[in-house]
Design a protein around this motif. Structure first.
Motif, short mmCIF file in Angstrom:
data_model
loop_
_atom_site.label_atom_id
_atom_site.label_comp_id
_atom_site.label_asym_id
_atom_site.label_seq_id
_atom_site.Cartn_x
_atom_site.Cartn_y
_atom_site.Cartn_z
N UNK A 76 0.68 -1.05 -0.12
CA UNK A 76 0.05 0.04 0.01
C UNK A 76 0.64 1.35 -0.03
N UNK A 77 0.44 2.57 -0.39
CA UNK A 77 0.99 3.76 -0.26
C UNK A 77 0.08 4.78 0.17
N UNK A 78 0.31 5.92 -0.32
CA UNK A 78 -0.50 7.03 0.27
C UNK A 78 -1.28 7.67 -1.08
N UNK A 128 3.89 5.52 -3.68
CA UNK A 128 3.17 4.23 -3.61
C UNK A 128 4.09 3.16 -4.10
N UNK A 129 3.91 1.93 -3.87
CA UNK A 129 4.76 0.89 -4.37
C UNK A 129 4.34 0.49 -5.85
N UNK A 130 5.34 0.40 -6.64
CA UNK A 130 5.13 0.05 -8.10
C UNK A 130 4.13 -1.07 -8.20
N UNK A 131 3.60 -1.07 -9.60
CA UNK A 131 2.57 -2.26 -9.77
C UNK A 131 3.21 -3.49 -9.47
N UNK A 132 4.45 -3.79 -10.03
CA UNK A 132 5.14 -5.20 -9.91
C UNK A 132 5.01 -5.73 -8.45
N UNK A 133 5.27 -4.81 -7.59
CA UNK A 133 5.50 -5.10 -6.17
C UNK A 133 4.17 -5.25 -5.51
N UNK A 134 3.03 -4.61 -5.94
CA UNK A 134 1.72 -5.02 -5.60
C UNK A 134 1.77 -6.39 -5.91
N UNK A 135 1.70 -6.76 -7.30
CA UNK A 135 1.52 -8.01 -7.67
C UNK A 135 2.15 -9.37 -6.98
N UNK A 136 3.51 -8.92 -6.77
CA UNK A 136 4.52 -10.09 -6.14
C UNK A 136 4.40 -9.99 -4.85
#
Length: 328
Positions: A76-78, A128-136
């Motif tokens: 998660x991010x802001x 925010x975390x990048x999309x690839x980190x959200x997925x993994x």
């Protein structure tokens, strides 16, 4: 805690041994950071909770973000939010974080990198975390420090610094028992890359079990030592400290700290985030994302934000538009 490191600290410059006349600072208080949540729900420790603004000056706020090992879909991010009147210093120890602001600043930081955003007269930004980190999923750990600006610089134009971990000045102790990363300011003649309005020093120090560090420190700076991980002692009186605790020091020429010989398996060394600066000694009026000198200036900041004078979200970052404007 990988941050930036070297295979052999013995190749690094060494701290000088302290002069016999040097005064090791005593510890005035030790406080324990309460835990909470920030942004969209990521865990933080509020490192400055319960500490007086006089002891913190020129710093305002410090969050330790994580350490947390996210499952897929959890990072998660802001959301987009405004700032005015101070600087945010985001330091990533583990993981990846994206930043973008309405002034055109932005980038991605990872192990040991720092994003230094001078909000100044005001802007909007998102982290925010990048999309690839959200997925993994994966490990995430870092800090965000708020540095106050003096009255003369509060309305300066916004500025962004992208500081790579490898740019930090690296040095060690005479016996090689610690790795000292200078992010901003100067330690024993070794200067970090961060450019500051207020004279400050920020370092991340990793102390091996059983080792002791005598760190020269400007006598006109305050000294705040926050424990990112591990156990040890701080000050001439060897006060015990552990993960999530902040030690506020008194006056003197140097800081002394050491790592316990036995550490927990998940924290093999003592990691410290050390901050100090020249106090600004001006009135502080803070509410949420604005840090000004007076209540009237706070009200003006809110009015400017509501009127869109602190910037607008870039079109390509508006949800559901793909950067093409409003859909019919």
């Amino acid at each position: 805690m990988p941050a930036i490191t070297v295979d052999n600290v013995l190749v690094l410059p060494r701290l000088p041994r302290l002069d016999e006349a040097a005064t090791i600072r005593t510890v005035r208080t030790v406080t324990t950071a309460p835990s909470g949540f920030e942004g969209e729900g990521f865990p933080v420790r509020r490192a400055f909770a319960g500490v007086s603004t006089t002891d913190l000056d020129p710093f305002i706020h410090l969050d330790q973000m994580g350490e947390v090992d996210y499952a897929p879909g959890e990072p998660k991010g802001t959301p987009w939010h405004p700032h005015r009147g101070f600087e945010t210093v985001t330091y990533i120890i583990d993981g990846v974080f994206d930043h973008q602001d309405s002034n055109g600043g932005g980038g991605t930081i990872t192990d040991g990198d720092t994003q230094w955003m001078t909000a100044g007269s005001g802007l909007l930004h998102i982290e925010a975390p990048p999309e690839h980190l959200v997925l993994s999923g994966g490990l995430f750990h870092g800090t965000q420090l708020w540095v106050n600006l003096p009255r003369s610089a509060k309305m300066n134009p916004p500025r962004y610094q992208d500081i790579r971990g490898r740019e930090s000045a690296l040095l060690t102790t005479p016996d090689g028992g610690a790795l000292i990363r200078v992010i901003a300011g100067e330690v024993a003649g070794h200067r970090g890359p961060g450019s500051t309005f207020t004279p400050i020093t920020i370092t991340h120090v990793t102390v091996q079990p059983g080792a002791q560090v005598d760190l020269p420190w400007r006598p006109d700076f305050n000294a705040l030592v926050y424990v990112l991980g591990g156990r040890g002692t701080v000050g001439v009186d060897r006060r015990p400290v552990r993960t999530g605790q902040l030690a506020v020091h008194g006056r003197g020429d140097a800081l002394r700290f050491s790592a316990d010989t036995a550490q927990d398996s998940n924290t093999p060394a003592l990691d410290l985030y050390i901050m100090g600066g020249q106090p600004i000694r001006e009135p502080v009026a803070q509410y949420g994302p604005f840090v000004m000198n007076t209540r009237d200036e706070l009200l003006q900041a809110f009015e400017d934000f509501q009127a869109g004078r602190l910037g607008v979200i870039p079109a390509e970052r508006l949800p559901h538009t793909g950067g093409q404007g409003t859909r019919p």
